[in-house]
Design a protein around this motif. Structure first.
Motif, PDB file in Angstrom:
ATOM      1  N   ILE A 189       4.170  -2.769 -13.363  1.00 42.95           N
ATOM      2  CA  ILE A 189       3.025  -3.377 -12.682  1.00 42.95           C
ATOM      3  C   ILE A 189       3.026  -2.880 -11.240  1.00 42.95           C
ATOM      4  O   ILE A 189       4.046  -2.979 -10.544  1.00 42.95           O
ATOM      5  N   ASN A 190       1.900  -2.346 -10.788  1.00 44.54           N
ATOM      6  CA  ASN A 190       1.823  -1.743  -9.463  1.00 44.54           C
ATOM      7  C   ASN A 190       0.703  -2.369  -8.637  1.00 44.54           C
ATOM      8  O   ASN A 190      -0.382  -2.650  -9.154  1.00 44.54           O
ATOM      9  N   TRP A 191       1.005  -2.555  -7.363  1.00 44.61           N
ATOM     10  CA  TRP A 191       0.000  -2.950  -6.377  1.00 44.61           C
ATOM     11  C   TRP A 191       0.002  -1.859  -5.310  1.00 44.61           C
ATOM     12  O   TRP A 191       1.038  -1.603  -4.670  1.00 44.61           O
ATOM     13  N   ILE A 192      -1.111  -1.187  -5.104  1.00 43.31           N
ATOM     14  CA  ILE A 192      -1.115  -0.030  -4.211  1.00 43.31           C
ATOM     15  C   ILE A 192      -1.935  -0.306  -2.956  1.00 43.31           C
ATOM     16  O   ILE A 192      -2.825  -1.163  -2.936  1.00 43.31           O
ATOM     17  N   LYS A 193      -1.624   0.466  -1.919  1.00 43.65           N
ATOM     18  CA  LYS A 193      -2.324   0.334  -0.635  1.00 43.65           C
ATOM     19  C   LYS A 193      -2.207   1.652   0.115  1.00 43.65           C
ATOM     20  O   LYS A 193      -1.451   2.553  -0.286  1.00 43.65           O
ATOM     21  N   ALA A 194      -2.947   1.777   1.208  1.00 43.71           N
ATOM     22  CA  ALA A 194      -2.913   2.994   2.016  1.00 43.71           C
ATOM     23  C   ALA A 194      -1.498   3.200   2.562  1.00 43.71           C
ATOM     24  O   ALA A 194      -0.792   2.227   2.865  1.00 43.71           O
ATOM     25  N   PRO A 195      -1.058   4.448   2.689  1.00 40.02           N
ATOM     26  CA  PRO A 195       0.312   4.698   3.147  1.00 40.02           C
ATOM     27  C   PRO A 195       0.509   4.344   4.614  1.00 40.02           C
ATOM     28  O   PRO A 195      -0.407   4.490   5.429  1.00 40.02           O
ATOM     29  N   ASP A 196       1.700   3.874   4.917  1.00 43.15           N
ATOM     30  CA  ASP A 196       2.094   3.608   6.306  1.00 43.15           C
ATOM     31  C   ASP A 196       2.699   4.891   6.866  1.00 43.15           C
ATOM     32  O   ASP A 196       3.824   5.253   6.533  1.00 43.15           O
ATOM     33  N   LEU A 197       1.950   5.576   7.712  1.00 45.09           N
ATOM     34  CA  LEU A 197       2.397   6.851   8.271  1.00 45.09           C
ATOM     35  C   LEU A 197       2.876   6.709   9.713  1.00 45.09           C
ATOM     36  O   LEU A 197       3.003   7.706  10.422  1.00 45.09           O
ATOM     37  N   SER A 198       3.163   5.493  10.134  1.00 49.92           N
ATOM     38  CA  SER A 198       3.626   5.274  11.502  1.00 49.92           C
ATOM     39  C   SER A 198       5.034   5.824  11.690  1.00 49.92           C
ATOM     40  O   SER A 198       5.778   6.008  10.723  1.00 49.92           O
ATOM     41  N   PRO A 199       5.440   6.097  12.940  1.00 47.09           N
ATOM     42  CA  PRO A 199       6.773   6.665  13.194  1.00 47.09           C
ATOM     43  C   PRO A 199       7.892   5.729  12.767  1.00 47.09           C
ATOM     44  O   PRO A 199       7.705   4.521  12.600  1.00 47.09           O
ATOM     45  N   ASP A 200       9.058   6.306  12.598  1.00 47.52           N
ATOM     46  CA  ASP A 200      10.272   5.572  12.252  1.00 47.52           C
ATOM     47  C   ASP A 200      10.793   4.889  13.511  1.00 47.52           C
ATOM     48  O   ASP A 200      11.311   5.544  14.416  1.00 47.52           O
ATOM     49  N   THR A 201      10.643   3.573  13.603  1.00 48.37           N
ATOM     50  CA  THR A 201      11.051   2.822  14.784  1.00 48.37           C
ATOM     51  C   THR A 201      11.920   1.640  14.390  1.00 48.37           C
ATOM     52  O   THR A 201      12.022   1.289  13.211  1.00 48.37           O
ATOM     53  N   GLN A 230       7.791   1.489  -2.575  1.00 49.86           N
ATOM     54  CA  GLN A 230       7.988   2.917  -2.355  1.00 49.86           C
ATOM     55  C   GLN A 230       6.754   3.564  -1.760  1.00 49.86           C
ATOM     56  O   GLN A 230       5.629   3.078  -1.934  1.00 49.86           O
ATOM     57  N   SER A 231       6.979   4.663  -1.052  1.00 48.27           N
ATOM     58  CA  SER A 231       5.905   5.479  -0.500  1.00 48.27           C
ATOM     59  C   SER A 231       5.872   6.784  -1.272  1.00 48.27           C
ATOM     60  O   SER A 231       6.913   7.425  -1.467  1.00 48.27           O
ATOM     61  N   LEU A 232       4.701   7.193  -1.723  1.00 46.39           N
ATOM     62  CA  LEU A 232       4.554   8.387  -2.543  1.00 46.39           C
ATOM     63  C   LEU A 232       3.863   9.490  -1.748  1.00 46.39           C
ATOM     64  O   LEU A 232       2.634   9.538  -1.640  1.00 46.39           O
ATOM     65  N   PHE A 233       4.657  10.355  -1.137  1.00 46.65           N
ATOM     66  CA  PHE A 233       4.215  11.621  -0.567  1.00 46.65           C
ATOM     67  C   PHE A 233       2.998  11.468   0.348  1.00 46.65           C
ATOM     68  O   PHE A 233       2.032  12.235   0.256  1.00 46.65           O
ATOM     69  N   ASP A 234       3.048  10.495   1.245  1.00 40.56           N
ATOM     70  CA  ASP A 234       1.990  10.261   2.235  1.00 40.56           C
ATOM     71  C   ASP A 234       0.634   9.983   1.592  1.00 40.56           C
ATOM     72  O   ASP A 234      -0.407  10.058   2.265  1.00 40.56           O
ATOM     73  N   SER A 235       0.620   9.662   0.299  1.00 43.57           N
ATOM     74  CA  SER A 235      -0.637   9.447  -0.411  1.00 43.57           C
ATOM     75  C   SER A 235      -0.932   7.971  -0.616  1.00 43.57           C
ATOM     76  O   SER A 235      -2.092   7.543  -0.542  1.00 43.57           O
ATOM     77  N   LEU A 236       0.093   7.190  -0.890  1.00 40.86           N
ATOM     78  CA  LEU A 236      -0.087   5.752  -1.101  1.00 40.86           C
ATOM     79  C   LEU A 236       1.256   5.066  -1.029  1.00 40.86           C
ATOM     80  O   LEU A 236       2.310   5.691  -1.194  1.00 40.86           O
ATOM     81  N   ASP A 237       1.227   3.773  -0.761  1.00 42.41           N
ATOM     82  CA  ASP A 237       2.400   2.919  -0.865  1.00 42.41           C
ATOM     83  C   ASP A 237       2.203   2.010  -2.070  1.00 42.41           C
ATOM     84  O   ASP A 237       1.075   1.592  -2.359  1.00 42.41           O
ATOM     85  N   ALA A 238       3.291   1.683  -2.749  1.00 42.84           N
ATOM     86  CA  ALA A 238       3.180   0.886  -3.966  1.00 42.84           C
ATOM     87  C   ALA A 238       4.294  -0.138  -4.060  1.00 42.84           C
ATOM     88  O   ALA A 238       5.469   0.184  -3.877  1.00 42.84           O
ATOM     89  N   GLY A 239       3.905  -1.376  -4.326  1.00 42.55           N
ATOM     90  CA  GLY A 239       4.862  -2.389  -4.748  1.00 42.55           C
ATOM     91  C   GLY A 239       4.930  -2.333  -6.260  1.00 42.55           C
ATOM     92  O   GLY A 239       3.889  -2.307  -6.935  1.00 42.55           O
ATOM     93  N   THR A 240       6.131  -2.288  -6.803  1.00 40.73           N
ATOM     94  CA  THR A 240       6.290  -2.053  -8.240  1.00 40.73           C
ATOM     95  C   THR A 240       7.204  -3.085  -8.858  1.00 40.73           C
ATOM     96  O   THR A 240       8.267  -3.408  -8.316  1.00 40.73           O
ATOM     97  N   LEU A 241       6.780  -3.590 -10.001  1.00 38.55           N
ATOM     98  CA  LEU A 241       7.578  -4.511 -10.804  1.00 38.55           C
ATOM     99  C   LEU A 241       7.705  -3.879 -12.183  1.00 38.55           C
ATOM    100  O   LEU A 241       6.702  -3.642 -12.858  1.00 38.55           O
ATOM    101  N   ALA A 242       8.936  -3.533 -12.587  1.00 36.73           N
ATOM    102  CA  ALA A 242       9.152  -2.814 -13.846  1.00 36.73           C
ATOM    103  C   ALA A 242      10.048  -3.624 -14.768  1.00 36.73           C
ATOM    104  O   ALA A 242      10.982  -4.292 -14.319  1.00 36.73           O
ATOM    105  N   VAL A 243       9.759  -3.549 -16.079  1.00 38.97           N
ATOM    106  CA  VAL A 243      10.552  -4.282 -17.061  1.00 38.97           C
ATOM    107  C   VAL A 243      10.666  -3.452 -18.330  1.00 38.97           C
ATOM    108  O   VAL A 243       9.706  -2.794 -18.748  1.00 38.97           O
ATOM    109  N   SER A 244      11.849  -3.442 -18.946  1.00 41.08           N
ATOM    110  CA  SER A 244      12.067  -2.765 -20.222  1.00 41.08           C
ATOM    111  C   SER A 244      12.419  -3.807 -21.273  1.00 41.08           C
ATOM    112  O   SER A 244      13.022  -4.840 -20.967  1.00 41.08           O
ATOM    113  N   PHE A 245      12.060  -3.518 -22.528  1.00 45.13           N
ATOM    114  CA  PHE A 245      12.202  -4.529 -23.581  1.00 45.13           C
ATOM    115  C   PHE A 245      12.217  -3.840 -24.932  1.00 45.13           C
ATOM    116  O   PHE A 245      11.951  -2.631 -25.048  1.00 45.13           O
TER     117      PHE A 245
END
Length: 610
Positions: free
Chosen positions: A271-283, A323-338
């Motif tokens: 399950i993914n929730w995506i948003k614009a990437p955070d490209l701000s500097p590392d502070t 996670q951040s995917l290659f300056d394209s998007l940020d994603a919150g991810t919930l994964a489950v195997s069964f």
């Protein structure tokens, strides 16, 4: 001096870079990071990164970034094709093991593992890399002969996992370049692309302003810096800099499901929730926020792990990440195997546990436990900093360069952590972790070995139904004490033998137990312990499969007689220890790793398992 395409991350940050690393830049714009490290002694690791990958390809170049990586090894102006590898082999580098490369979406990186740091080895290796970066021949005949290699590589990569990745990117980033530029590329282009397309990509992106050389090893940094300058200072670009690609925008999305059926693959839902990437500097502020989010996710992942290890669990395993995917998007991810057929139970249990955290937050006890675990790991990193692996350090530098993050020392990492958790409250952690499960979507990727009854609509509906189900706060857990501190009176050794040529001590106890002690200097503040007993597989029956045949799988996760694995972890929060079991042909081996101050505890843990 020519400016690099991307300045060092510390230039825009309030986080100090590791003073043990010399960061520099040549007049042509090429950057370099050099670090002395003597683990192992006399060796060095070199990485040369080009800030260009498959995302930089034109529509008619799909796959050529990776193809170009291959062509760089196929001869240069000064080094014939068949001679390049021979030169490196004469220096002791084996192709594949010591000489390699990879291409990703946003970078191409070449690596050399030098067996020694003699002048000839270093200068020849740097010359080979310089030739590959600036004067690759890309002869038409060589391109044609390499096409089959790339096609064969695509065939081996065309696995269920690769097809799942394609489906995932199509779900998360439709219309964005990320979903259209897998590094392996387009087979039609790979089979037919003429030489000029290679030249166009090479001249536009293989240039000093996009290059970063990383060298870590047992060398004099002043000497290495001179050698790097001698090898690369004269490198000049042949064409204008290639354009930065338009990566596209994260689109407005509602709930959506994509199902991919791959026979034999593990059933899973993401399950993914995506948003614009955070490209701000590392502070410091950005890392503080990331730390709070990570602590909250650590609490959730521990809860999910406990659910998976309970009797009759709703799923095999589950976890959350950001996670951040290659300056394209940020994603919150919930994964489950069964197991196949159990998807509704797994989906609802995982979704509701994540929502429980988002709604009620973490408890003070849970937060303190994760802070203690983080602190212990960082303290251990500081204690072992002097014996870090050269190859691992080179990899970490490469990763930080690619992510545009500051490479800081372990001491600074611990200091930043302590600053971040000082006066930290559960409310701050809860505020940081909730947005992980917010954004566009939710977007569900369902991977199944068999068709799913009802298809995408049924999965989307089940998720929506679960989200309407109320959840209650988590019940508090009782405090635990470590019950394995007393094993009776210590034994007095019956015999002791010093083996001078091995630097080892052999101790025999009255009950027949033999203890072997061997000091080493491989890694600071680390002690490895193993205890062997029994006759292993020799004691198993040959006419049936007994429960002991599963010893490797169940004895470690099964915990001990007085504590489950989760209770054991809770009771020993803040300590460095481990325990694993291996069933060998003629013995069972219980092993673990610890630090000097936790040696007694490590012995108690292994004794409890024994």
């Amino acid at each position: 001096a020519a400016a690099p395409s991307s300045p060092w991350a510390q230039a825009a940050s309030d986080i100090p870079a590791d003073p043990a690393v010399r960061f520099g830049q040549l007049p042509n714009g090429m950057r370099y990071a050099l670090m002395h490290n003597a683990t192992p002694p006399g060796q060095a690791s070199i990485r040369l990164r080009i800030a260009a990958g498959s995302l930089m390809e034109r529509d008619d170049q799909k796959g050529l970034a990776h193809f170009m990586e291959h062509m760089a090894f196929n001869g240069t102006k000064d080094i014939p094709e068949n001679e390049m590898l021979r030169i490196l082999e004469r220096l002791g580098l084996a192709f594949g093991a010591d000489t390699n490369a990879f291409t990703s979406f946003d970078q191409t990186a070449y690596s050399l593992e030098l067996p020694n740091t003699k002048t000839e080895t270093v200068e020849t290796s740097l010359h080979v890399l310089r030739e590959m970066m600036s004067d690759a021949l890309m002869a038409q005949a060589d391109i044609d002969s390499e096409r089959g290699v790339i096609v064969g590589e695509e065939r081996t990569r065309n696995t269920p996992q690769q097809r799942v990745l394609k489906t995932q990117l199509a779900l998360l980033a439709p219309g964005q370049r990320l979903s259209q530029r897998l590094p392996i590329g387009d087979l039609d282009i790979i089979r037919t692309a003429e030489r000029q397309r290679f030249v166009d990509f090479y001249d536009a992106y293989y240039r000093p302003s996009r290059a970063t050389l990383i060298a870590v090893g047992d060398f004099d940094v002043d000497v290495m810096e001179r050698q790097v300058r001698d090898a690369f200072a004269s490198w000049t670009p042949k064409a204008p800099d290639g354009p930065e690609p338009d990566l596209g925008q994260v689109a407005v999305r509602g709930p959506e499901t994509s199902i991919i059926v791959e026979p034999g693959i593990q059933s899973s839902i993401q399950i993914n929730w995506i948003k614009a990437p955070d490209l701000s500097p590392d502070t410091v502020a950005k890392r503080t926020q990331a730390l709070r989010r990570s602590l909250g996710l650590a609490v959730l992942n521990r809860r999910l792990g406990e659910m998976a290890r309970a009797d009759n669990p709703p799923f095999l395993g589950a976890g959350a990440a950001y996670q951040s995917l290659f300056d394209s998007l940020d994603a919150g991810t919930l994964a489950v195997s069964f197991n196949p057929g159990d998807w509704k139970k797994a989906l609802t249990a995982t979704e509701q546990e994540a929502r429980r955290l988002a709604q009620y937050g973490v408890t003070a006890e849970e937060l303190e436990r994760e802070i203690t675990q983080y602190r212990t790991a960082l303290q251990n990193a500081v204690a072992t900093a002097a014996t870090r692996s050269t190859s691992a350090l080179a990899g970490s530098l490469l990763s930080d360069v690619n992510d545009n993050e500051v490479f800081n020392s372990p001491q600074e990492g611990l200091a930043l952590f302590e600053q971040g958790v000082k006066d930290l409250t559960v409310d701050q952690v809860n505020a940081a972790v909730r947005p992980v499960f917010e954004g566009q979507g939710p977007l569900v990727l369902f991977t199944s070995p068999v068709p799913v009854e009802g298809g995408e609509a049924a999965v989307t509906a089940a998720l929506q139904e679960s989200r309407q189900t109320a959840v209650a706060a988590r019940a508090a857990q009782a405090a635990l004490q470590w019950p394995y501190s007393d094993f009776g009176a210590p034994a007095v050794p019956a015999a002791r033998t010093e083996v001078a040529d091995l630097g080892a001590t052999l101790v025999r106890f009255p009950n027949g137990v033999l203890l072997n002690i061997k000091p080493t200097k491989f890694r600071d503040d680390q002690i490895l312990v193993s205890a062997s007993t029994g006759i292993g597989e020799l004691g198993l029956p040959t006419d049936r499969v007994p429960s002991m045949a599963l010893a490797d799988t169940v004895m470690g996760p099964g915990g001990t007689g007085k504590l489950s694995l989760d209770e054991l972890n809770r009771a020993l929060t803040g300590h460095v220890y481990s325990a694993s079991v291996n069933q060998g042909t003629d013995s069972y081996t219980f092993s673990g790793a610890t630090r000097p101050e936790d040696l007694q505890l490590e012995m108690q843990v292994l004794a409890a398992y024994l």
